[in-house]
Structures are given as structure tokens and as C-alpha cells.
Design a protein around this motif. Sequence first.
Motif, PDB file in Angstrom:
ATOM      1  N   SER A  33      35.279  30.435  26.050  1.00  0.00           N
ATOM      2  CA  SER A  33      36.288  29.664  26.769  1.00  0.00           C
ATOM      3  C   SER A  33      37.424  30.561  27.217  1.00  0.00           C
ATOM      4  CB  SER A  33      36.840  28.538  25.861  1.00  0.00           C
ATOM      5  OG  SER A  33      37.472  29.098  24.715  1.00  0.00           O
ATOM      6  N   SER A  34      37.728  31.591  26.407  1.00  0.00           N
ATOM      7  CA  SER A  34      38.781  32.509  26.784  1.00  0.00           C
ATOM      8  C   SER A  34      38.390  33.312  28.009  1.00  0.00           C
ATOM      9  CB  SER A  34      39.092  33.451  25.617  1.00  0.00           C
ATOM     10  OG  SER A  34      40.012  34.438  25.997  1.00  0.00           O
ATOM     11  N   SER A  35      37.118  33.803  28.045  1.00  0.00           N
ATOM     12  CA  SER A  35      36.683  34.602  29.182  1.00  0.00           C
ATOM     13  C   SER A  35      36.567  33.771  30.436  1.00  0.00           C
ATOM     14  CB  SER A  35      35.344  35.278  28.870  1.00  0.00           C
ATOM     15  OG  SER A  35      34.355  34.293  28.635  1.00  0.00           O
ATOM     16  N   SER A  36      36.148  32.509  30.295  1.00  0.00           N
ATOM     17  CA  SER A  36      36.007  31.674  31.492  1.00  0.00           C
ATOM     18  C   SER A  36      37.350  31.355  32.100  1.00  0.00           C
ATOM     19  CB  SER A  36      35.275  30.372  31.134  1.00  0.00           C
ATOM     20  OG  SER A  36      36.032  29.615  30.209  1.00  0.00           O
ATOM     21  N   SER A  37      38.389  31.256  31.259  1.00  0.00           N
ATOM     22  CA  SER A  37      39.700  30.933  31.791  1.00  0.00           C
ATOM     23  C   SER A  37      40.289  32.081  32.579  1.00  0.00           C
ATOM     24  CB  SER A  37      40.662  30.570  30.648  1.00  0.00           C
ATOM     25  OG  SER A  37      40.872  31.693  29.811  1.00  0.00           O
ATOM     26  N   SER A  38      39.778  33.331  32.360  1.00  0.00           N
ATOM     27  CA  SER A  38      40.301  34.481  33.093  1.00  0.00           C
ATOM     28  C   SER A  38      39.289  35.019  34.094  1.00  0.00           C
ATOM     29  CB  SER A  38      40.668  35.602  32.092  1.00  0.00           C
ATOM     30  OG  SER A  38      39.520  36.010  31.363  1.00  0.00           O
ATOM     31  N   SER A  39      38.345  34.198  34.538  1.00  0.00           N
ATOM     32  CA  SER A  39      37.286  34.662  35.430  1.00  0.00           C
ATOM     33  C   SER A  39      37.830  35.153  36.757  1.00  0.00           C
ATOM     34  CB  SER A  39      36.274  33.530  35.672  1.00  0.00           C
ATOM     35  OG  SER A  39      36.923  32.413  36.249  1.00  0.00           O
ATOM     36  N   THR A  40      38.974  34.629  37.199  1.00  0.00           N
ATOM     37  CA  THR A  40      39.538  35.058  38.470  1.00  0.00           C
ATOM     38  C   THR A  40      40.123  36.458  38.389  1.00  0.00           C
ATOM     39  OG1 THR A  40      41.652  34.023  37.888  1.00  0.00           O
ATOM     40  CG2 THR A  40      40.078  32.711  39.154  1.00  0.00           C
ATOM     41  N   LEU A  41      40.236  37.024  37.185  1.00  0.00           N
ATOM     42  CA  LEU A  41      40.814  38.345  37.028  1.00  0.00           C
ATOM     43  C   LEU A  41      39.756  39.419  36.837  1.00  0.00           C
ATOM     44  CD1 LEU A  41      43.801  37.514  34.644  1.00  0.00           C
ATOM     45  CD2 LEU A  41      43.824  37.678  37.118  1.00  0.00           C
ATOM     46  N   VAL A  42      38.489  39.082  36.983  1.00  0.00           N
ATOM     47  CA  VAL A  42      37.425  40.044  36.710  1.00  0.00           C
ATOM     48  C   VAL A  42      37.553  41.261  37.609  1.00  0.00           C
ATOM     49  CG1 VAL A  42      34.950  40.440  36.847  1.00  0.00           C
ATOM     50  CG2 VAL A  42      35.821  38.352  35.805  1.00  0.00           C
ATOM     51  N   VAL A  43      37.792  41.048  38.897  1.00  0.00           N
ATOM     52  CA  VAL A  43      37.884  42.162  39.829  1.00  0.00           C
ATOM     53  C   VAL A  43      39.090  43.030  39.502  1.00  0.00           C
ATOM     54  CG1 VAL A  43      38.176  42.801  42.248  1.00  0.00           C
ATOM     55  CG2 VAL A  43      36.707  40.881  41.635  1.00  0.00           C
ATOM     56  N   LEU A  44      40.214  42.396  39.145  1.00  0.00           N
ATOM     57  CA  LEU A  44      41.411  43.148  38.846  1.00  0.00           C
ATOM     58  C   LEU A  44      41.250  43.990  37.596  1.00  0.00           C
ATOM     59  CD1 LEU A  44      44.182  40.523  39.659  1.00  0.00           C
ATOM     60  CD2 LEU A  44      43.456  42.460  41.022  1.00  0.00           C
ATOM     61  N   GLU A  45      40.444  43.508  36.638  1.00  0.00           N
ATOM     62  CA  GLU A  45      40.239  44.274  35.425  1.00  0.00           C
ATOM     63  C   GLU A  45      39.383  45.504  35.695  1.00  0.00           C
ATOM     64  OE1 GLU A  45      38.558  41.446  32.779  1.00  0.00           O
ATOM     65  OE2 GLU A  45      40.452  40.391  32.446  1.00  0.00           O
ATOM     66  N   ASN A  46      38.605  45.503  36.763  1.00  0.00           N
ATOM     67  CA  ASN A  46      37.816  46.663  37.165  1.00  0.00           C
ATOM     68  C   ASN A  46      38.233  47.024  38.581  1.00  0.00           C
ATOM     69  OD1 ASN A  46      35.948  48.677  37.512  1.00  0.00           O
ATOM     70  ND2 ASN A  46      34.216  47.286  37.782  1.00  0.00           N
ATOM     71  N   ARG A  47      39.424  47.591  38.701  1.00  0.00           N
ATOM     72  CA  ARG A  47      40.016  47.840  40.003  1.00  0.00           C
ATOM     73  C   ARG A  47      39.153  48.746  40.887  1.00  0.00           C
ATOM     74  NH1 ARG A  47      43.857  45.319  42.571  1.00  0.00           N
ATOM     75  NH2 ARG A  47      44.843  47.225  43.308  1.00  0.00           N
ATOM     76  N   GLU A  48      38.361  49.614  40.269  1.00  0.00           N
ATOM     77  CA  GLU A  48      37.528  50.531  41.046  1.00  0.00           C
ATOM     78  C   GLU A  48      36.579  49.768  41.968  1.00  0.00           C
ATOM     79  OE1 GLU A  48      36.602  54.658  41.825  1.00  0.00           O
ATOM     80  OE2 GLU A  48      38.193  53.695  40.659  1.00  0.00           O
ATOM     81  N   SER A  49      36.131  48.582  41.530  1.00  0.00           N
ATOM     82  CA  SER A  49      35.215  47.799  42.363  1.00  0.00           C
ATOM     83  C   SER A  49      35.888  47.290  43.632  1.00  0.00           C
ATOM     84  CB  SER A  49      34.658  46.621  41.555  1.00  0.00           C
ATOM     85  OG  SER A  49      35.690  45.711  41.225  1.00  0.00           O
ATOM     86  N   CYS A  50      37.223  47.276  43.651  1.00  0.00           N
ATOM     87  CA  CYS A  50      37.940  46.804  44.833  1.00  0.00           C
ATOM     88  C   CYS A  50      37.764  47.749  46.028  1.00  0.00           C
ATOM     89  CB  CYS A  50      39.424  46.650  44.514  1.00  0.00           C
ATOM     90  SG  CYS A  50      39.815  45.248  43.428  1.00  0.00           S
ATOM     91  N   LEU A  51      37.370  48.981  45.778  1.00  0.00           N
ATOM     92  CA  LEU A  51      37.172  49.928  46.879  1.00  0.00           C
ATOM     93  C   LEU A  51      36.150  49.417  47.887  1.00  0.00           C
ATOM     94  CD1 LEU A  51      37.085  53.325  44.915  1.00  0.00           C
ATOM     95  CD2 LEU A  51      38.954  52.458  46.337  1.00  0.00           C
ATOM     96  N   SER A  52      35.165  48.661  47.402  1.00  0.00           N
ATOM     97  CA  SER A  52      34.099  48.189  48.290  1.00  0.00           C
ATOM     98  C   SER A  52      34.547  47.026  49.176  1.00  0.00           C
ATOM     99  CB  SER A  52      32.877  47.769  47.467  1.00  0.00           C
ATOM    100  OG  SER A  52      33.206  46.718  46.569  1.00  0.00           O
ATOM    101  N   PHE A  53      35.727  46.473  48.922  1.00  0.00           N
ATOM    102  CA  PHE A  53      36.198  45.328  49.711  1.00  0.00           C
ATOM    103  C   PHE A  53      37.340  45.702  50.662  1.00  0.00           C
ATOM    104  CE2 PHE A  53      35.016  43.514  45.445  1.00  0.00           C
ATOM    105  CZ  PHE A  53      33.776  43.050  45.844  1.00  0.00           C
ATOM    106  N   LEU A  54      37.722  46.985  50.681  1.00  0.00           N
ATOM    107  CA  LEU A  54      38.911  47.391  51.417  1.00  0.00           C
ATOM    108  C   LEU A  54      38.800  47.188  52.928  1.00  0.00           C
ATOM    109  CD1 LEU A  54      39.992  50.619  49.510  1.00  0.00           C
ATOM    110  CD2 LEU A  54      41.470  48.672  50.038  1.00  0.00           C
ATOM    111  N   HIS A  55      37.580  47.192  53.473  1.00  0.00           N
ATOM    112  CA  HIS A  55      37.411  47.081  54.928  1.00  0.00           C
ATOM    113  C   HIS A  55      37.180  45.648  55.392  1.00  0.00           C
ATOM    114  CE1 HIS A  55      36.730  51.428  54.346  1.00  0.00           C
ATOM    115  NE2 HIS A  55      37.249  51.534  55.558  1.00  0.00           N
ATOM    116  N   ARG A  56      37.376  44.689  54.517  1.00  0.00           N
ATOM    117  CA  ARG A  56      37.214  43.286  54.927  1.00  0.00           C
ATOM    118  C   ARG A  56      38.494  42.835  55.624  1.00  0.00           C
ATOM    119  NH1 ARG A  56      33.451  40.475  50.211  1.00  0.00           N
ATOM    120  NH2 ARG A  56      31.803  42.062  50.325  1.00  0.00           N
ATOM    121  N   ILE A  57      38.586  43.223  56.889  1.00  0.00           N
ATOM    122  CA  ILE A  57      39.789  43.042  57.706  1.00  0.00           C
ATOM    123  C   ILE A  57      39.423  42.238  58.933  1.00  0.00           C
ATOM    124  CG2 ILE A  57      41.293  44.330  59.291  1.00  0.00           C
ATOM    125  CD1 ILE A  57      41.506  46.483  57.129  1.00  0.00           C
ATOM    126  N   GLN A  58      40.325  41.359  59.308  1.00  0.00           N
ATOM    127  CA  GLN A  58      40.129  40.590  60.538  1.00  0.00           C
ATOM    128  C   GLN A  58      41.257  40.887  61.511  1.00  0.00           C
ATOM    129  OE1 GLN A  58      39.998  36.640  58.881  1.00  0.00           O
ATOM    130  NE2 GLN A  58      42.154  36.225  59.328  1.00  0.00           N
TER     131      GLN A  58
END
Length: 348
Positions: free
Chosen positions: A66-91
Amino acid sequence: MIGAVQLGVLAACIVVLVPMALAGWHLSRNKVLFFGGALFISLAVAVHLFPYFPSITDFFPDVSSSSSSSSSTLVVLENRESCLSFLHRIQWRNHPRNVNISSSWKWVLSDENVLACDFQKLGRNDVGDLLNGSWVMVAGDSQARLFVLSLLDLVLFEEEMVSVRGDLFKRHSDYHLVVDRVGLKLDFVWAPYVNNLTHMVLGLNRNHSCPDVLVMGSGLWHMLHVNNATHYDSSLQLLSRSLMPLLVGKSQPHLFWLGMPTLVNSMLNTEEKREKMSSETLYAYELGFRGAKLLRPGGPFVLLDIQSLSENCGVRCTEDGMHYDGVVYEAAVHVMLNALLIQSQQKL
């Protein structure tokens, strides 16, 4: 879980206070010393073995889940390196020709990954703070020169940019600038061919010097004047090998590869360009570049994907089918700056 330090303090208090309490009950001195010693040894053993006991959440899995599910929206932030793959999602938004305004583009905030990564458009003060005391080197052709112009436009004031625009665009020349206000040293190296990049890197190796940020890109000149994708691929392989000493040193640079733009063949201004710089040739060069494995995760470079940025901005963003408006390179600069924030684990 209680930390070992806190547990040790608790044990020390028990060892001191309990024997004192027993002494107050008029037990003999020998009995108090015996009890205190036994208690000390028992608690010392317990403190050392405590980390090996299972956590309480192991016995109550529902609490953990229940603790992990409540913070599911922070998964990407906890592994910031994965954010590199989303940097070009620009409109992009429609904008007048040759108007370099930040409102022309934004990250796709409807994308949950982009939203969680919290990418930022940095202002002049933030860029100055991020690059404070840094040595930034950009090497390549005219695309790299336009990238430098957009970077300096975020660092310098408008009155300072007047002289920069003239000096930076002297034909086929290098450019050097020190911005004392933020302690930034910037070098642009005219290097239109991959072999030029390799010679530059070998020079850095010989001089035992290494910039904090190194942006490189090449391909358009090779496509026009050599027009051989296989040769381009082998040149990239040589460049990759020349980079190895920089990647094993104490201070490794942040490496970025400035990709080639989308080419609008019908808008290219000479017949030679239209013939040699076709979409088929561009695709072959792209395959050669991918085959060289310079990009992460297998290689050292983070891609600044000018091809996707220019394609999404469209033909309204170019006059000659090759060089694009400042907003495209501005977006690429912000991609780089956010990548630096991710890699250095900073947040402005």
C-alpha cells in the motif's frame, strides 16, 4: 526500521540506567556488576545482529504494497536517469518566421512520464547557476554554431549578444568566450567532418584537458562532399576509440551528440545538395551513426535529436531546408540543460 545508531544509543542508556536502578534496590555490588556486564554483552550482540533480522514489513506485505502504490506517481522521479528518454517529447505552436520566442514550444504535459520528470525551461539566472564555473565546448558545423548562439542567448543579455552574433558567425572559424559574470568558459570549434572531431579529441587527450560539457555533431559536410555512408561509419568508429581516454579520467565530461536536422530536399538551395542530400542518403548516414553505438545506453553520448525537433517544427521553421529557426536549437539547448540537471542530480 530503527537505525543502528539510534539502537546503539538506546542500548547504552539501558546498560547505564538499569544497573543504577538495581543499585537503588540495595542489591549487592557484585550482583549489579554481573547483571550490568551480562546486559551489555547481550545488547551488543543484538545491535550487531539486528540488521540481519527481517523488516516488520516482511511480515505485513499489505503495508509495504500500500505504501508503494501510494507513491506510484514518483517512480520516474526516483530513477531520474530514465527521464533522459522523454526529453524530446516536445510539441510546437505556430509562430511567425524568425521569431525566437520560448512560447513556440513546450513539453507534452499530457504525457505522465514527462509530467513526473518535471522538465523546466530555464531562465538566465538558472542557466548561470547551472553552468557556473564550467567549461563548455561545442564542436561541429553550422548546426553546432546555431546551437551555440541559442545557448549564449540564454546566458547573455541582449546588448551583449550584438557583438557575439557578428564574431560567432565569421566563416569557418573557431570562437572563444569567457563570461566572467557566471564563470563560464565557452569554446566553439569549427569541425565539419568527423575526422576534425577526432583530431580535436586527440588534442584534448594530449593536453590532459577535459571540458565539463562537450557537444559534438557532424555529418552534413561529409554527406555533401564525400557522400559515402560506409566511410562516415568508419570515421565514427575511430572517433569512438579516441574518446576512451576522456572517459576513464578523473573528471569525465558530459557528452552530447548534436544530430543532423531533417532535410527538406525541395528547399535545398543548389542542385548538388538536392542530388546528394536526399532522404535515402540521410537514412543511410543515420544507420551508420546508429551502428557506431555512440549513444546511450551502450555509448557515451546523450542525443540532442535535431532531426525530430526540426521535423516536428516543420517546413515553416526553415528557409533553406537545412538550417532551422532559433526555436529549434533553443529547444535542443533546454534538452541539454535538463539532461545536465538529471545527470548531476540537481533541481533548480
